[in-house]
Design a protein around this motif. Structure first.
Motif, PDB file in Angstrom:
ATOM      1  N   UNK A 120     -20.589  25.372 -30.489  1.00 25.96           N
ATOM      2  CA  UNK A 120     -20.441  25.988 -29.174  1.00 25.96           C
ATOM      3  C   UNK A 120     -19.966  24.979 -28.142  1.00 25.96           C
ATOM      4  N   UNK A 121     -20.434  23.750 -28.250  1.00 30.30           N
ATOM      5  CA  UNK A 121     -20.005  22.723 -27.306  1.00 30.30           C
ATOM      6  C   UNK A 121     -18.525  22.399 -27.477  1.00 30.30           C
ATOM      7  N   UNK A 122     -18.077  22.330 -28.731  1.00 32.39           N
ATOM      8  CA  UNK A 122     -16.662  22.061 -28.971  1.00 32.39           C
ATOM      9  C   UNK A 122     -15.792  23.193 -28.443  1.00 32.39           C
ATOM     10  N   UNK A 123     -16.231  24.432 -28.722  1.00 34.67           N
ATOM     11  CA  UNK A 123     -15.459  25.573 -28.223  1.00 34.67           C
ATOM     12  C   UNK A 123     -15.462  25.614 -26.698  1.00 34.67           C
ATOM     13  N   UNK A 124     -16.622  25.310 -26.107  1.00 33.63           N
ATOM     14  CA  UNK A 124     -16.690  25.309 -24.650  1.00 33.63           C
ATOM     15  C   UNK A 124     -15.807  24.222 -24.057  1.00 33.63           C
ATOM     16  N   UNK A 125     -15.740  23.067 -24.713  1.00 32.26           N
ATOM     17  CA  UNK A 125     -14.879  21.998 -24.225  1.00 32.26           C
ATOM     18  C   UNK A 125     -13.409  22.400 -24.328  1.00 32.26           C
ATOM     19  N   UNK A 126     -13.054  23.013 -25.449  1.00 30.01           N
ATOM     20  CA  UNK A 126     -11.663  23.476 -25.599  1.00 30.01           C
ATOM     21  C   UNK A 126     -11.335  24.545 -24.567  1.00 30.01           C
ATOM     22  N   UNK A 127     -12.284  25.443 -24.329  1.00 33.97           N
ATOM     23  CA  UNK A 127     -12.057  26.498 -23.352  1.00 33.97           C
ATOM     24  C   UNK A 127     -11.873  25.911 -21.956  1.00 33.97           C
ATOM     25  N   UNK A 128     -12.696  24.931 -21.601  1.00 36.03           N
ATOM     26  CA  UNK A 128     -12.562  24.309 -20.282  1.00 36.03           C
ATOM     27  C   UNK A 128     -11.230  23.603 -20.128  1.00 36.03           C
ATOM     28  N   UNK A 286      -6.892  31.393 -24.496  1.00 30.82           N
ATOM     29  CA  UNK A 286      -8.116  31.546 -23.711  1.00 30.82           C
ATOM     30  C   UNK A 286      -8.849  32.841 -24.059  1.00 30.82           C
ATOM     31  N   UNK A 287      -8.118  33.937 -24.195  1.00 28.31           N
ATOM     32  CA  UNK A 287      -8.760  35.206 -24.557  1.00 28.31           C
ATOM     33  C   UNK A 287      -9.390  35.124 -25.946  1.00 28.31           C
ATOM     34  N   UNK A 288      -8.707  34.434 -26.875  1.00 22.66           N
ATOM     35  CA  UNK A 288      -9.285  34.276 -28.216  1.00 22.66           C
ATOM     36  C   UNK A 288     -10.563  33.432 -28.174  1.00 22.66           C
ATOM     37  N   UNK A 289     -10.534  32.354 -27.378  1.00 19.87           N
ATOM     38  CA  UNK A 289     -11.722  31.509 -27.288  1.00 19.87           C
ATOM     39  C   UNK A 289     -12.884  32.235 -26.607  1.00 19.87           C
ATOM     40  N   UNK A 290     -12.602  33.080 -25.613  1.00 21.72           N
ATOM     41  CA  UNK A 290     -13.659  33.854 -24.962  1.00 21.72           C
ATOM     42  C   UNK A 290     -14.346  34.768 -25.961  1.00 21.72           C
ATOM     43  N   UNK A 291     -13.540  35.435 -26.795  1.00 24.78           N
ATOM     44  CA  UNK A 291     -14.132  36.318 -27.803  1.00 24.78           C
ATOM     45  C   UNK A 291     -14.973  35.519 -28.802  1.00 24.78           C
ATOM     46  N   UNK A 292     -14.465  34.343 -29.185  1.00 22.08           N
ATOM     47  CA  UNK A 292     -15.216  33.511 -30.139  1.00 22.08           C
ATOM     48  C   UNK A 292     -16.514  33.001 -29.518  1.00 22.08           C
ATOM     49  N   UNK A 293     -16.456  32.563 -28.246  1.00 22.28           N
ATOM     50  CA  UNK A 293     -17.661  32.080 -27.575  1.00 22.28           C
ATOM     51  C   UNK A 293     -18.703  33.184 -27.424  1.00 22.28           C
ATOM     52  N   UNK A 295     -19.116  35.818 -29.279  1.00 22.76           N
ATOM     53  CA  UNK A 295     -19.706  36.097 -30.593  1.00 22.76           C
ATOM     54  C   UNK A 295     -20.694  34.998 -30.991  1.00 22.76           C
ATOM     55  N   UNK A 296     -20.344  33.746 -30.699  1.00 25.72           N
ATOM     56  CA  UNK A 296     -21.260  32.643 -31.018  1.00 25.72           C
ATOM     57  C   UNK A 296     -22.546  32.708 -30.205  1.00 25.72           C
ATOM     58  N   UNK A 297     -22.427  33.083 -28.919  1.00 24.51           N
ATOM     59  CA  UNK A 297     -23.628  33.183 -28.071  1.00 24.51           C
ATOM     60  C   UNK A 297     -24.528  34.313 -28.566  1.00 24.51           C
ATOM     61  N   UNK A 298     -23.927  35.441 -28.950  1.00 27.04           N
ATOM     62  CA  UNK A 298     -24.740  36.543 -29.471  1.00 27.04           C
ATOM     63  C   UNK A 298     -25.456  36.138 -30.757  1.00 27.04           C
ATOM     64  N   UNK A 299     -24.751  35.434 -31.623  1.00 26.07           N
ATOM     65  CA  UNK A 299     -25.379  34.997 -32.873  1.00 26.07           C
ATOM     66  C   UNK A 299     -26.487  33.969 -32.599  1.00 26.07           C
ATOM     67  N   UNK A 300     -26.249  33.089 -31.640  1.00 21.53           N
ATOM     68  CA  UNK A 300     -27.254  32.081 -31.298  1.00 21.53           C
ATOM     69  C   UNK A 300     -28.478  32.721 -30.641  1.00 21.53           C
ATOM     70  N   UNK A 301     -28.257  33.664 -29.742  1.00 19.23           N
ATOM     71  CA  UNK A 301     -29.375  34.343 -29.094  1.00 19.23           C
ATOM     72  C   UNK A 301     -30.193  35.168 -30.081  1.00 19.23           C
ATOM     73  N   UNK A 302     -29.528  35.727 -31.057  1.00 17.16           N
ATOM     74  CA  UNK A 302     -30.250  36.472 -32.084  1.00 17.16           C
ATOM     75  C   UNK A 302     -31.163  35.554 -32.879  1.00 17.16           C
TER      76      UNK A 302
END
Length: 815
Positions: A120-128, A286-293, A295-302
């Motif tokens: 998630x940190x790597x994806x967030x860094x790429x998104x930023x 950016x739209x692809x990374x938002x969808x990936x992030x 999904x990752x947050x939902x999986x992590x919260x679960x």
């Protein structure tokens, strides 16, 4: 003395009788036995391995593993809190969880969570980075397009000039030749675009200017959207910039300065079509990374929700296991016999319960050898254990704040339940505390429905308010009694009715002098506003303070007698209690006050007490209150003089004589500090007899005698604070009432009345109900700790702290 032998033993005023026990447990049943004892919570273990460091103890590895699991659980709790989730415990399908299985499970959860956090940190860094790149493309692209348009306009103007290009080259000045536009590749003009925090943009520009000596052009514009800071995780404002320069040396300097200021540089093409194509690609990614992030947050919260449903149960289990191994590390490990030996203290009444728990541990662990439990004799003093309930716990904590009672000495907490709120009420004495009863009623309601105030504060995200509410909830019964006694004393002082007469009473009635006959309840409200109001109330409250003080101090002296009788120290009875109780000069003053009130005499008590010392044989004349008063005064004066050497000299010399006889082979039974016979009561603790030092004993007795003689005056005078604070509270409330509320109410203006009411409410709340409450509370503590407990209370014991899982559960709730 035989009269006192017939009195009840006062067991409820003393701590529980303790026994020192030894446990010999086989290794296979030790863990289960300690667990059952932790559930019982009635045995305090003694550390038999004080000379060993924590790493040298037998179960150091198990403690380390429990500590590691606690770290993982705290990590899960932090992650759940950061995600904004609530750890809702679910009913467990399995009540027994193996520690080995739990350790593996926690390790798997941690590795999985760390991997998800890293991804998630790597994806967030790429998104930023892509998001910043998008902002730079939009802003810097606009800069470049504007510059190109300006260049085209300038070229057209040059073509329309009167001179041809060839002639212009021959006739133009050097400055005009330098300003002639050329492609950036020919002229060597370059640019670097990027984004930087808005707070750093000004310093960044100055540094660029100084580094390039002004040979650059800086263009900036604020970004339209906020960008997340990767370090703090907060949304910050940023500025898009473009730096125009020439030369490789300038480029090197600018790149280093960008890195030093944390500016991120992104390449922007000069061609407009390439800019649009690159912007489209960035938006798609950016739209692809938002969808990936997402999904990752939902999986992590679960996953965190699944962990949170078991977090409290796992935390409790780990805390219990760590507490068990910490206790096992306090025991001696016999390698040859494969057993653990432990020692500790427990109340006598808990002996059958402990034996039953150990028997169950032996059966449940399928051990062939039972656990040996036997009572031993101890040299050190036992711990102090008072049984308390929800009502008496807070009052006992007030006493323990001064010092824990010595083993089985008289407990002042029993009397503090009444005397502490009553003395507070004497100083405060205002019916306005009735509002506190509503708080107490709500606290009792929360107690009845088993509602924890900390959960309310956590739901409101107000932890400091939760701490204050928890503290007030713990002292709910103290506040209740303080409020009730304050209402009672306020009614006795008749402050409410006095103010009512001021508002609604007729002027003729208010001007009448108060009736000198006894009022039916409390103080006659007609004293309010009279010429003799202040002298009358001062005299009344001062004499009441002396009566309360003499009564409470004599109670402390009487309790010292019961202490000496209980511990069998007859020397303290004859040479400490007796001279103190007969030295009753201030008791005589209390008697004079009561006689004067009952007889209505006009005798001057100041004159009586002063000339009792200066001229004891003179005739009292109009100051005589009863027959034989002068003879009684002379007798009391002689007794007070005799009591001083009576307290000072006999006890040290008798102790030295008995100590000398002891070393000459004679009896020393009188010096035993307890009547407990270990042969008849083997379950009791052995008293500890210290070496005798005559100089130390004599100095101690001299200090005690001087302290009592001086304290007889200073402690009695100290109780005058009851009068002083009551008078201060009464006068302050009168000033706020008359000079603020009534004065504002005298104007026929709604605004002035509302303003006066607001000032009166503010002064009443913050000055009377807060500052005065705190002041009366502290003074009441002083009177109990010094004047009352100083007469009999040693307070040099230590509290009984048994091994209990309830304490571990409390720690979990506090966290």
């Amino acid at each position: 003395m035989r009269i006192f032998d017939k009195l009840p033993p006062m067991d409820h005023l003393r701590s529980e009788k303790m026994i020192f026990v030894q446990l010999i447990m086989p290794v296979e049943s030790a863990h289960r036995a300690i667990t059952y004892l932790g559930d019982l919570g009635l045995l305090q273990f003694k550390d038999l391995n004080k000379d060993k460091s924590p790493f040298q103890r037998t179960f150091a590895n198990q403690v380390k593993r429990c500590g590691e699991m606690s770290r993982k659980l705290n990590f899960f709790k932090d992650q759940i809190s950061k995600a904004g989730l609530l750890s809702t415990p679910r009913p467990a399908l399995r009540s027994d969880v193996d520690l080995e299985e739990l350790e593996v499970q926690l390790a798997d959860h941690e590795s999985e969570l760390l991997e998800m956090n890293a991804n998630s940190e790597k994806l967030r860094q790429s998104y930023n980075e892509l998001f910043e790149f998008k902002l730079v493309l939009l802003k810097a692209g606009g800069f470049l397009v504007s510059a190109q348009n300006q260049t085209s306009t300038h070229e057209r103007e040059m073509e329309e000039n009167l001179y041809t290009a060839e002639d212009y080259g021959d006739r133009a000045s050097l400055l005009e030749q330098e300003m002639q536009p050329e492609p950036s590749s020919k002229a060597g003009l370059r640019f670097i675009s990027g984004i930087i925090c808005k707070s750093k943009s000004l310093k960044f520009e100055r540094m660029l200017f100084r580094a390039t000596r002004g040979n650059m052009f800086f263009h900036q514009a604020p970004a339209e959207e906020h960008v997340m800071d990767p370090v703090t995780g907060e949304m910050v404002e940023k500025t898009v910039f473009v730096v125009y320069f020439s030369g490789e040396q300038a480029k090197s300097k600018i790149v280093k300065i960008c890195a030093a200021f944390g500016a991120n540089c992104y390449p922007v093409p000069e061609d407009i079509s390439k800019q649009r194509q690159m912007t489209s690609e960035v938006l798609t990614r950016l739209s692809e990374l938002e969808a990936t992030l997402d999904a990752g947050i939902r999986h992590r919260n679960k996953g965190l929700s699944s962990i949170g449903s078991h977090l409290s149960k796992w935390t409790l289990l780990v805390r219990k296991e760590k507490a068990v191994y910490d206790t096992l590390n306090m025991l001696n490990f016999d390698v040859t016999k494969k057993c653990l030996v432990g020692e500790g203290w427990c109340p006598i009444f808990a002996k059958p319960q402990i034996q039953e728990a150990l028997q169950h541990a032996t059966i449940d662990s399928n051990s062939q050898v039972g656990i040996i439990f036997h009572v031993m004799n101890a040299v050190e003093s036992p711990p102090t254990y008072f049984k308390t309930n929800r009502f008496t716990h807070a009052f006992q904590e007030i006493v323990d704040a001064y010092g824990v009672a010595r083993y089985q000495e008289a407990n002042p907490g029993v009397y503090t339940v009444i005397t502490f709120p009553f003395l507070f009420a004497v100083m405060f004495g205002d019916w306005a505390t009735a509002f506190a009863c509503y708080w107490d009623h709500w606290c009792l309601y929360c107690e009845r429905i088993d509602l924890d105030l900390r959960y309310i504060s956590s739901a409101l995200t107000l932890p400091r308010l939760g701490s204050f509410m928890e503290m007030a909830f713990g002292g709910r019964y103290v506040l209740l009694l303080m409020s009730l006694f304050s209402i009672y004393c306020g009614l006795i002082y008749n402050e409410f009715f006095s103010r009512s007469f001021q508002i609604f009473g007729s002027s003729a009635y208010k001007c009448r002098e108060p009736n000198l006959r006894p009022y039916r309840f409390g103080v006659d409200p007609r004293w309010r506003g009279s010429r003799t109001e202040l002298p009358f109330l001062n005299s009344l409250k001062m004499k009441m303070s002396i009566l309360f003080g003499v009564t409470q101090m004599n109670l402390g002296i009487i309790l010292s007698f019961f202490n000496a009788k209980f511990f069998g120290t007859s020397l303290d009875i004859w040479y400490q209690f007796t001279p103190q109780i007969i030295n009753s000069l201030f008791g005589y003053l209390a008697l004079l006050i009561v006689v004067k009130w009952c007889s209505g005499s006009q005798a001057d008590l100041y004159h009586v007490m002063i000339y009792m010392f200066l001229s004891p044989t003179d005739d009292l004349k109009e100051n005589q209150l009863f027959w034989g008063q002068r003879t009684l005064q002379i007798l009391l004066l002689l007794v007070a003089i005799i009591a001083i050497p009576w307290m000072l000299f006999p006890k040290p010399f008798i102790l030295r004589k008995l100590n000398t006889e002891r070393f000459q082979g004679r009896t020393y039974g009188i010096l035993v500090t307890s009547e407990i016979d270990l042969d008849s009561e083997p379950d009791s603790a052995r008293p500890h007899v210290e070496d005798f030092n005559f100089s130390e004993v004599f100095v101690h007795q001299m200090i005690h005698s001087i302290e009592f003689i001086l304290g007889a005056v200073s402690n009695t005078a100290s109780y005058l604070r009851l009068w002083a604070l009551s008078l201060a509270h009464s006068e302050l409330s009168t000033v706020f009432f008359e000079k603020v509320l009534l004065l504002a109410w005298g104007y026929d203006n709604a605004i002035i009345r509302l303003l006066g009411l607001a000032v009166f409410a503010f002064a009443t709340t913050f000055v009377l109900l807060m500052m005065e409450t705190l002041s009366a509370l502290l003074h009441s503590l002083r009177l109990h700790w010094v004047e009352f407990q100083g007469k009999f209370y040693y307070g040099d014991g230590y509290k009984f702290r048994p091994f209990s899982f309830a304490a571990a559960l409390a720690d979990v709730d506090d966290d």
